[in-house]
Design a protein around this motif. Structure first.
Motif, PDB file in Angstrom:
ATOM      1  N   ARG A 129      -2.558   9.540  -4.524  1.00  0.00           N
ATOM      2  CA  ARG A 129      -3.843   9.923  -5.118  1.00  0.00           C
ATOM      3  C   ARG A 129      -4.159  11.387  -4.807  1.00  0.00           C
ATOM      4  O   ARG A 129      -4.693  12.119  -5.649  1.00  0.00           O
ATOM      5  CB  ARG A 129      -4.948   9.011  -4.608  1.00  0.00           C
ATOM      6  CG  ARG A 129      -4.962   7.630  -5.253  1.00  0.00           C
ATOM      7  CD  ARG A 129      -6.245   6.897  -4.962  1.00  0.00           C
ATOM      8  NE  ARG A 129      -6.397   6.577  -3.551  1.00  0.00           N
ATOM      9  CZ  ARG A 129      -5.982   5.448  -2.980  1.00  0.00           C
ATOM     10  NH1 ARG A 129      -5.379   4.527  -3.722  1.00  0.00           N
ATOM     11  NH2 ARG A 129      -6.159   5.223  -1.691  1.00  0.00           N
ATOM     12  N   THR A 130      -3.811  11.814  -3.601  1.00  0.00           N
ATOM     13  CA  THR A 130      -4.013  13.220  -3.245  1.00  0.00           C
ATOM     14  C   THR A 130      -3.155  14.127  -4.119  1.00  0.00           C
ATOM     15  O   THR A 130      -3.613  15.172  -4.605  1.00  0.00           O
ATOM     16  CB  THR A 130      -3.677  13.456  -1.766  1.00  0.00           C
ATOM     17  OG1 THR A 130      -4.519  12.628  -0.949  1.00  0.00           O
ATOM     18  CG2 THR A 130      -3.877  14.912  -1.386  1.00  0.00           C
ATOM     19  N   SER A 153       0.827  -1.208   0.000  1.00  0.00           N
ATOM     20  CA  SER A 153       0.000   0.000   0.000  1.00  0.00           C
ATOM     21  C   SER A 153       0.855   1.249   0.000  1.00  0.00           C
ATOM     22  O   SER A 153       0.330   2.343   0.059  1.00  0.00           O
ATOM     23  CB  SER A 153      -0.916   0.011   1.234  1.00  0.00           C
ATOM     24  OG  SER A 153      -0.138   0.015   2.419  1.00  0.00           O
ATOM     25  N   SER A 179       2.345   6.727   0.996  1.00  0.00           N
ATOM     26  CA  SER A 179       1.185   5.847   0.821  1.00  0.00           C
ATOM     27  C   SER A 179       0.497   6.150  -0.493  1.00  0.00           C
ATOM     28  O   SER A 179       0.559   7.258  -1.020  1.00  0.00           O
ATOM     29  CB  SER A 179       0.203   6.031   1.979  1.00  0.00           C
ATOM     30  OG  SER A 179      -0.370   7.323   1.940  1.00  0.00           O
ATOM     31  N   LYS A 180      -0.188   5.160  -1.015  1.00  0.00           N
ATOM     32  CA  LYS A 180      -0.894   5.344  -2.274  1.00  0.00           C
ATOM     33  C   LYS A 180      -2.019   6.353  -2.138  1.00  0.00           C
ATOM     34  O   LYS A 180      -2.370   7.037  -3.103  1.00  0.00           O
ATOM     35  CB  LYS A 180      -1.419   4.009  -2.776  1.00  0.00           C
ATOM     36  CG  LYS A 180      -0.302   3.067  -3.222  1.00  0.00           C
ATOM     37  CD  LYS A 180      -0.826   1.778  -3.811  1.00  0.00           C
ATOM     38  CE  LYS A 180       0.325   0.902  -4.317  1.00  0.00           C
ATOM     39  NZ  LYS A 180      -0.159  -0.360  -4.883  1.00  0.00           N
ATOM     40  N   SER A 181      -2.571   6.478  -0.949  1.00  0.00           N
ATOM     41  CA  SER A 181      -3.610   7.495  -0.748  1.00  0.00           C
ATOM     42  C   SER A 181      -3.015   8.894  -0.897  1.00  0.00           C
ATOM     43  O   SER A 181      -3.653   9.796  -1.448  1.00  0.00           O
ATOM     44  CB  SER A 181      -4.250   7.337   0.627  1.00  0.00           C
ATOM     45  OG  SER A 181      -3.295   7.549   1.666  1.00  0.00           O
ATOM     46  N   LYS A 182      -1.778   9.079  -0.423  1.00  0.00           N
ATOM     47  CA  LYS A 182      -1.128  10.375  -0.577  1.00  0.00           C
ATOM     48  C   LYS A 182      -0.792  10.652  -2.041  1.00  0.00           C
ATOM     49  O   LYS A 182      -0.870  11.803  -2.494  1.00  0.00           O
ATOM     50  CB  LYS A 182       0.136  10.447   0.279  1.00  0.00           C
ATOM     51  CG  LYS A 182      -0.146  10.523   1.780  1.00  0.00           C
ATOM     52  CD  LYS A 182       1.138  10.676   2.568  1.00  0.00           C
ATOM     53  CE  LYS A 182       0.838  10.792   4.059  1.00  0.00           C
ATOM     54  NZ  LYS A 182       2.079  10.932   4.860  1.00  0.00           N
TER      55      LYS A 182
END
Length: 399
Positions: A244-245, A5, A239-242
Motif C-alpha cells: 500500500r505504501t 497478510s 507485507s500488504k501495508s508495504k
C-alpha cells in the motif's frame, strides 16, 4: 489471492523463460501516451495535449521495465554455455530488423519527398543520419544540443540508450559478484542525477546532455535491474501495508511529475528544469513501485485490467508501433502537402495518424517480428531453462 497478510515471491519464479502478461498491458499504455504526445494537437483539447506531453514519464517507465527484463535474462543465463553469443544474437534479432527498416523508410521519405529538402536540411543543421545507423544518434544529439530536424528520428534516442546498456551490462553480470553488481546499480542510481546537476552548471544551455546520454539517464535501467537481482536473491516477503505504501508513493510521484513538468513552461516536458534534475529519477522510482506491484500481484484480479485482450495485443506490437509511428506522421504530412488528402479537422488528422501507425505496426509484427521471434526462440533452446508458465516468451522488451 491468499488471505495472508504478506505477498511472497519465491526465488526462481521469475526466470529466463517466464512471461508476465501484465507487462504487455503496461507497454500498451506507455506507447499510447507516446502517440498522444506526438499526434494530438492543442487546438483539439489543451488538457489532453498536456497529458500527452507527459509521455516522457512512460519512456522512463520503459527503461525500468527493460532493465528488469534484460537483467533477469542475464542473471538466469550466467554460467551457461554461450552466455554472450546467445544474448547478443537474440537482442540483434529482436531490435535490429525493425530499427533498420524504420531508418530505411525514414531516409527514403526524407531523400525523395519535397525535393529532398528534409534530407539536406538534416545534413546541414544536424549531421548525417549514419549516426543512427551505429546507435550513437543520442550522442550526436547531445553534441549538437538539438533534436534532429525530422520526426523519423524522434524516438530513437531511447533505443540507443538501451542498446548501449545492452552492450555493457552483460559484462557486469558476467564478471561481478552479486553484491558488487548490486552496489554498481545503486551507484548508477545515485550518480545519474549528480551528473545531470554537473551538466546543468557546466553547460546550462545544452539540455540534451542530461536527457540523451546513458550515464545521465540510466537510473531507470539500474532500478529495473536492481529489482531483477532482488527477486533472484532469495525469498522476498512484502507485507500488504508495504505494498500500500508503494502504491501511495507511485501515485504521489506521478502527481508531482505531472504537475511540475508542465508548470509555467512551454518547453517540451522532458526538457524542463524539474525533469532534467530530479524528474527522471522520480519518474523511474514511481514506475519501479508499479513494477514491484505487478510482479507481486501478477495473475490476480488486481492486475486483470492489464490483461485485457486489446491491451495485450497492442503491447505485443508496441515496439513496431513506437519506432514506426513517426513514419506514419511523415506520410500523412506529405499527403497533406501534395493535396492527396485534405484534413479538415485536427481530430481527423490524429485518427488517421494513429490508424496508419497501427497498420504499420501490425504488418511489422506479423510479417517480420513474429517470424524472427520464432526463429530466435529456437536459438539456444537446449541451454534455456524450461518455461515457468504455460505462455510462450514473445519478447523480453518491446521498446
Amino acid at each position: 489471492m491468499a488471505k495472508s497478510s504478506h505477498v511472497i515471491l519465491e526465488p526462481g519464479q521469475i526466470t529466463y523463460r517466464s512471461y508476465i502478461s501484465e507487462f504487455d498491458g503496461v507497454r500498451a499504455l506507455g506507447v499510447g501516451s507516446v502517440l498522444l504526445g506526438h499526434f494530438w494537437q492543442p487546438s483539439i483539447s489543451k488538457l489532453v495535449f498536456q497529458f500527452g506531453e507527459l509521455a516522457w514519464i512512460a519512456v522512463d517507465g520503459f527503461f525500468v521495465l527493460s532493465g528488469f527484463l534484460i537483467a533477469g535474462i542475464l542473471l538466469d543465463r550466467i554460467g551457461r554455455p554461450r552466455y554472450f553469443s546467445t544474448f547478443y544474437f537474440r537482442r540483434t534479432l529482436r531490435i535490429f530488423p525493425v530499427y533498420y527498416l524504420a531508418l530505411l523508410l525514414g531516409w527514403t521519405l526524407l531523400r525523395f519527398t519535397n525535393g529532398g529538402y528534409g534530407y539536406h536540411y538534416l545534413i546541414q543543421h544536424w549531421g548525417s543520419p549514419m549516426w543512427f545507423a551505429f546507435y550513437v544518434g543520442n550522442i550526436r544529439t547531445a553534441m549538437v544540443g538539438a533534436w534532429p530536424p525530422s520526426a523519423v528520428y524522434d524516438p530513437l534516442w531511447s533505443l540507443q540508450i538501451e542498446e548501449q546498456f545492452y552492450l555493457l551490462f552483460p559484462l557486469a553480470v558476467a564478471f561481478l559478484r552479486r553484491e558488487h553488481l548490486r552496489n554498481l546499480l545503486i551507484g548508477a542510481i545515485v550518480l545519474a542525477p549528480v551528473l545531470r546537476l554537473i551538466c546543468y552548471f557546466v553547460r546550462p544551455g545544452n539540455v540534451f546532455l542530461q536527457y540523451t546520454l546513458l550515464p545521465c539517464h540510466c537510473e531507470g535501467l539500474a532500478m529495473g535491474a536492481l529489482i531483477a537481482l532482488r527477486v533472484r536473491s532469495g525469498r522476498w516477503e512484502i507485507s500488504k501495508s508495504k505494498i500500500r505504501t508503494l502504491t501511495l508513493v507511485l501515485i504521489g510521484v506521478s502527481a508531482i511529475c505531472s504537475a511540475m513538468s508542465t508548470w509555467k513552461t512551454l518547453e517540451p516536458s522532458p526538457l524542463t528544469l524539474f525533469a532534467r534534475l530530479p524528474g527522471y529519477t522520480l519518474a523511474s522510482a514511481g514506475f519501479a513501485c508499479l513494477l514491484i506491484w505487478i510482479v507481486m500481484y501478477r495473475g490476480s484480479s488486481y492486475t486483470a485490467w492489464l490483461r485485457l485482450p486489446p491491451l495485450q495485443y497492442i503491447g505485443k506490437i508496441s515496439y513496431g508501433l513506437y519506432i514506426l509511428h513517426p513514419i506514419a506522421l511523415m506520410v500523412m504530412l506529405e499527403a497533406a502537402r501534395k493535396g492527396w488528402w485534405r484534413f479538415h479537422s485536427p481530430l481527423l488528422f490524429f485518427a488517421a495518424c494513429v490508424c496508419l501507425s497501427l497498420a504499420l505496426a501490425v504488418c511489422s509484427w506479423h510479417c517480420m517480428e513474429l517470424p524472427i521471434l520464432q526463429l530466435r526462440s529456437r536459438f539456444g533452446r537446449k541451454q534455456a531453462q524450461p518455461a515457468m508458465t504455460a505462455e510462450p516468451l514473445l519478447s523480453e522488451s518491446s521498446q
